[in-house]
Design an enzyme around this catalytic site. Structure first.
Site, PDB file in Angstrom:
ATOM      1  N   LYS A  36       0.743  -1.279   0.028  1.00 35.32           N
ATOM      2  CA  LYS A  36      -0.018  -0.072   0.010  1.00 35.32           C
ATOM      3  C   LYS A  36       0.707   1.262  -0.169  1.00 35.32           C
ATOM      4  O   LYS A  36       2.239   1.152   0.292  1.00 35.32           O
ATOM      5  CB  LYS A  36      -0.935  -0.050   1.180  1.00 35.32           C
ATOM      6  CG  LYS A  36      -0.111  -0.031   2.357  1.00 35.32           C
ATOM      7  CD  LYS A  36      -1.152  -0.307   3.677  1.00 35.32           C
ATOM      8  CE  LYS A  36      -0.537  -0.261   5.040  1.00 35.32           C
ATOM      9  NZ  LYS A  36      -1.158  -0.765   6.168  1.00 35.32           N
ATOM     10  N   TYR A 264      17.227  30.699   6.021  1.00 43.27           N
ATOM     11  CA  TYR A 264      16.443  31.324   6.676  1.00 43.27           C
ATOM     12  C   TYR A 264      16.436  31.486   8.100  1.00 43.27           C
ATOM     13  O   TYR A 264      16.610  30.468   8.714  1.00 43.27           O
ATOM     14  CB  TYR A 264      14.915  30.617   6.223  1.00 43.27           C
ATOM     15  CG  TYR A 264      14.460  30.928   4.805  1.00 43.27           C
ATOM     16  CD1 TYR A 264      14.359  31.956   4.225  1.00 43.27           C
ATOM     17  CD2 TYR A 264      14.231  29.600   4.141  1.00 43.27           C
ATOM     18  CE1 TYR A 264      13.962  32.319   3.060  1.00 43.27           C
ATOM     19  CE2 TYR A 264      13.659  29.612   2.872  1.00 43.27           C
ATOM     20  CZ  TYR A 264      13.507  31.098   2.434  1.00 43.27           C
ATOM     21  OH  TYR A 264      13.154  31.232   0.780  1.00 43.27           O
TER      22      TYR A 264
HETATM   23  C1  LIG Z   1      -0.331  -1.742   6.815  1.00 42.80           C
HETATM   24  C2  LIG Z   1      -1.076  -3.178   7.295  1.00 42.80           C
HETATM   25  C3  LIG Z   1      -0.157  -4.206   7.465  1.00 42.80           C
HETATM   26  C4  LIG Z   1       1.153  -4.079   7.446  1.00 42.80           C
HETATM   27  O1  LIG Z   1       1.869  -3.589   8.533  1.00 42.80           O
HETATM   28  P1  LIG Z   1       3.393  -3.456   9.000  1.00 42.80           P
HETATM   29  O2  LIG Z   1       3.482  -2.983  10.382  1.00 42.80           O
HETATM   30  O3  LIG Z   1       3.986  -2.312   7.901  1.00 42.80           O
HETATM   31  O4  LIG Z   1       4.037  -4.801   8.935  1.00 42.80           O
HETATM   32  C5  LIG Z   1      -0.704  -5.412   7.683  1.00 42.80           C
HETATM   33  N1  LIG Z   1      -2.078  -5.363   8.059  1.00 42.80           N
HETATM   34  C6  LIG Z   1      -2.801  -4.568   7.700  1.00 42.80           C
HETATM   35  C7  LIG Z   1      -4.320  -4.527   7.966  1.00 42.80           C
HETATM   36  C8  LIG Z   1      -2.359  -3.112   7.831  1.00 42.80           C
HETATM   37  O5  LIG Z   1      -3.214  -2.135   7.526  1.00 42.80           O
END
Ligand SMILES: *Cc1c(COP(=O)(O)O)cnc(C)c1O
Length: 371
Positions: A36, A264
């Site tokens: 994702k 800055y």
């Molecule tokens: C993002 C997510 C993961 C992965 O989690 P990590 O901590 O990056 O390993 C697994 N399951 C769900 C439902 C998530 O939203």
């Protein structure tokens, strides 16, 4: 678009392949690689291919839009959607052959209708909220949602899942309690005659620290990128290595007298006569402005402090007596020589987690995929 500016993100796909393989060895289960948010900023399509090459059998994304991009690039592996999208996306997710995570009867009805209209059966994974408090059916709704999935003529319940809230803290009783609740959910499904092959609860931290969470499939995200799920849980100790580098080149150099104010607000003054390098990277690229006064970069094989306020497009490095040259390589994250600037260091400076810096590197930075 041909890059003119030398600043770039480099992604070591060999590291991602090895990390996925390692997580599969640690868990002894199938791996669902979470890609994702554009593969946590690393580039979802090349990361997905590397993860599959490392033995992942599943990929997971948060959004239908993200799944669409993977399918458009020809990625045809099993693809899990981690939360329910709006019900009017049901048709597209059947067309894309996504496996949705479902936890409401209304959503199940929409997917069932979309599958019926297309003359297919759609696979779904049903999710229980066992204590995360984000998405998933709460315990009082488990029976009705499980029955809705089981009884829909065009659905097949292939998976049962939950998500842990505190897996990154090794000894929390809440994790054990969530896993006990998940066992109750699995028993409820079983008593309703649901026999699903994919049982999953483990993010990266749980994959590494909580064997009881592994079941038949683990869902690591941050670990496939070689990053630590918490600063107390070092990915390197688990045989994982970081895949991301942030690299540029010196664009301008000058020699300044002691006490010269820079950038800055004049928040930095040259501590002595010495050299300053300008680097074409700034907060519009995702270098957090809050690293001002704390961040470092590797230049000429040494750590150089970021001098003064990080600006939108540029930052300055204090080089002391060492004279840099225009075109010298500058590493904000990653290796140069024997040294290594890790995302974990940024996270510590910023009071955040390793997930944040790579996902905030903007599209202005081209991603170069190596290996
Ligand atoms: C993002 C997510 C993961 C992965 O989690 P990590 O901590 O990056 O390993 C697994 N399951 C769900 C439902 C998530 O939203």
């Amino acid at each position: 678009m041909t890059a003119v500016r030398p600043s770039r993100v480099e992604v070591d796909l060999g590291a991602i392949r090895d990390n996925v393989r390692r997580l599969g060895e640690v868990s002894g289960t199938d791996v669902c690689a979470v890609v994702k948010a554009d593969g946590y900023g690393h580039g979802a399509v090349p990361v997905a291919r590397a993860a599959l090459a490392g033995g992942a059998t599943w990929l997971a994304v948060a959004l239908v839009e993200e799944a669409r991009a993977l399918r458009a690039a020809g990625v045809d592996a099993p693809l899990l959607l981690l939360s329910e999208p709006p019900v009017d996306a049901a048709g597209e997710l059947v067309d894309l052959d996504l496996t949705p995570t479902a936890y409401t009867s209304a959503f199940l009805a929409a997917v069932d209708a979309a599958a019926a209209a297309r003359g297919v059966t759609a696979a779904v994974h049903l999710k229980a909220d066992t204590g995360m408090g984000r998405v998933g059916a709460v315990e009082g709704d488990w029976g009705s949602v499980l029955r809705a999935g089981r009884d829909a003529a065009h659905l097949r319940v292939e998976g049962l899942s939950t998500h842990l809230a505190r897996a990154d803290e090794p000894d929390r009783p809440e994790t054990a309690a969530q896993l006990v609740a998940f066992d109750r959910y699995l028993a409820a499904a079983s008593s309703l005659g649901i026999d699903a092959p994919w049982i999953h609860a483990a993010n990266t931290a749980a994959t590494l620290l909580h064997p009881a969470a592994r079941h038949t499939l683990v869902r690591p995200g941050i670990g496939i990128y070689g990053l630590s799920p918490d600063l107390a849980v070092d990915a390197a100790d688990h045989g994982l290595r970081g895949a991301l580098s942030l690299v540029s080149e010196v664009s301008f150099v000058k020699q300044v007298p002691a006490d010269t104010p820079l950038s800055y607000g004049h928040r930095f003054r040259a501590p002595a006569d010495g050299w300053v390098a300008t680097v074409p990277l700034g907060y519009a690229d995702g270098v957090p402005r809050r690293l001002t006064g704390r961040g470092q970069a590797l230049l000429g094989g040494s750590r150089r402090p970021i001098a003064g306020t990080i600006t939108m497009d540029q930052l300055l490095l204090w080089c002391g007596d060492d004279r840099p040259q225009v075109g010298d390589e500058v590493v904000l994250l990653g290796r140069q020589g024997d040294d290594h600037l890790r995302v974990e260091e940024w996270a510590a400076h910023l009071g955040t987690i390793t997930y944040e810096p790579p996902t905030q590197l903007t599209t202005r930075l081209p991603r170069r995929h190596l290996g």
